[in-house]
Motif scaffolding. Structure first.
Motif, PDB file in Angstrom:
ATOM      1  N   GLU A 133     -14.526   1.947  -3.706  1.00 50.26           N
ATOM      2  CA  GLU A 133     -13.257   2.069  -4.428  1.00 50.26           C
ATOM      3  C   GLU A 133     -13.091   3.409  -5.149  1.00 50.26           C
ATOM      4  OE1 GLU A 133     -10.891  -0.133  -4.395  1.00 50.26           O
ATOM      5  OE2 GLU A 133     -11.786  -2.027  -3.797  1.00 50.26           O
ATOM      6  N   GLY A 134     -14.165   4.175  -5.266  1.00 48.31           N
ATOM      7  CA  GLY A 134     -14.134   5.370  -6.114  1.00 48.31           C
ATOM      8  C   GLY A 134     -13.126   6.420  -5.721  1.00 48.31           C
ATOM      9  N   GLN A 135     -12.812   6.530  -4.438  1.00 47.47           N
ATOM     10  CA  GLN A 135     -11.875   7.551  -3.984  1.00 47.47           C
ATOM     11  C   GLN A 135     -10.463   7.013  -3.786  1.00 47.47           C
ATOM     12  OE1 GLN A 135     -13.807   9.132  -0.477  1.00 47.47           O
ATOM     13  NE2 GLN A 135     -14.992  10.603  -1.674  1.00 47.47           N
ATOM     14  N   SER A 136     -10.243   5.764  -4.156  1.00 47.55           N
ATOM     15  CA  SER A 136      -8.903   5.186  -4.016  1.00 47.55           C
ATOM     16  C   SER A 136      -7.965   5.776  -5.064  1.00 47.55           C
ATOM     17  CB  SER A 136      -8.971   3.668  -4.167  1.00 47.55           C
ATOM     18  OG  SER A 136      -9.370   3.303  -5.482  1.00 47.55           O
ATOM     19  N   PHE A 137      -6.663   5.640  -4.819  1.00 44.43           N
ATOM     20  CA  PHE A 137      -5.669   6.198  -5.725  1.00 44.43           C
ATOM     21  C   PHE A 137      -5.785   5.590  -7.125  1.00 44.43           C
ATOM     22  CE2 PHE A 137      -1.415   5.992  -7.660  1.00 44.43           C
ATOM     23  CZ  PHE A 137      -1.100   7.347  -7.703  1.00 44.43           C
ATOM     24  N   GLU A 138      -6.140   4.322  -7.190  1.00 47.75           N
ATOM     25  CA  GLU A 138      -6.198   3.617  -8.474  1.00 47.75           C
ATOM     26  C   GLU A 138      -7.323   4.116  -9.365  1.00 47.75           C
ATOM     27  OE1 GLU A 138      -6.401  -1.004 -10.157  1.00 47.75           O
ATOM     28  OE2 GLU A 138      -6.580  -0.580  -8.011  1.00 47.75           O
TER      29      GLU A 138
END
Length: 303
Positions: A253-258
């Motif tokens: 999840e670290g590179q997701s927009f959120e």
């Protein structure tokens, strides 16, 4: 012969590792409708899931009050996974100070530890004074327990002439990827990333992060299919696994927009497979290629 022929729609936007439910009547002659179909079916999970020991957690969503009134939602960033009875939460208190504020893991409201990039004081002084001449191991990421004690780590191994080999690897990689994609069908890769304790002289691995990736196109980045943490022994507690699961959250999840703004401090120190041997081996990442048949047979056992 003897089967049931039916028509179904494939949901749009399916990602790697996702499946969908098809319910088919067990007795076609009875005229049963789709709503009366058999309960034995395949399940489509569009919600990210996480397994911790024998418990399966589903990613929860933030409520309006949590986003607008809770300090973690206003100033920081967080993700919550729940079984309905148990809760695993990752949070970072201030997005604007992501380089100073650590991501931490909480299991049922109890803080189990945090993750942070290693600094100059954590590594040998010679690596800070003269990094070009240093050879040996360096800490990359630190996993701190609930008391703030340095407990686990990821490392990088610096060798002489490593950068010369890196240049050769970078030049050869595009041709190697094209060959794998067009000639061998080895588009899947399985990697193991070794995790260590806080003693830089101890080469014993305490756990490993397992990755499975898939090449969508030789000119594009590989697609992450799954990631897991596997203990090297039974010495790790449930809290230790919850702490190490911070790494799997950052990877997935670290590179997701959120979360990209809140994780930028950690992601700079988080090594993930590059598919280039000289880079991966320097980060204690070892991998092997697999063709479609080998990879699909292995992944089917996961569902």
């Amino acid at each position: 012969p003897g089967g049931i022929k039916f028509t179904t729609y494939i949901p749009a936007g399916l990602h790697a590792g996702q499946v969908f439910t098809v319910r088919v009547p067990t007795n076609i002659s009875s005229g049963a409708e789709l709503k009366d179909a058999a309960t034995n079916s395949v399940f489509l999970s569009l919600v990210p899931t996480l397994s911790l020991g024998n418990d399966k957690y589903i990613k929860d969503v933030q409520t309006c009050s949590e986003r607008c009134c809770d300090m973690d939602g206003v100033c920081g960033s967080w993700a919550r996974y729940t079984t309905g009875k148990k809760e695993l939460k990752y949070r970072q208190p201030c997005v604007m100070c992501s380089c100073c504020c650590d991501w931490e893991a909480l299991l049922d409201g109890k803080r189990v530890g945090s993750i942070q990039p290693a600094g100059c004081c954590d590594n040998p002084i010679s690596a800070c004074l003269c990094p070009a001449c240093f050879c040996g191991d360096l800490f990359a990421l630190k996993f701190m327990d609930s008391s703030g004690t340095f407990k686990f780590s990821t490392r990088r191994n610096v060798k002489c002439c490593q950068y010369c080999c890196l240049c050769c690897s970078l030049c050869a990689t595009p041709c190697a990827r094209m060959y794998r994609y067009c000639c061998t069908d080895d588009i899947f890769a399985v990697y193991e990333h070794q995790l260590f304790n806080a003693d830089l002289n101890d080469q014993t691995s305490v756990a490993k992060i397992n990755y499975t990736t898939r090449m969508k196109h030789p000119c594009l980045g590989d697609e992450l299919l799954n990631v897991s943490v596997e203990p090297a022994s039974n010495n790790l507690s449930h809290e230790d696994l919850a702490l190490l699961s911070l790494a799997t959250f950052m990877i997935s999840e670290g590179q997701s927009f959120e979360y990209c703004l809140a994780t930028r401090g950690v992601m700079a120190a988080l090594d993930t497979p590059m598919g280039i041997d000289s880079i991966d081996e320097a980060a204690y990442i070892h991998g092997e290629w697999q063709n479609r048949a080998e990879a699909l047979k292995k992944m089917q056992s996961m569902f």
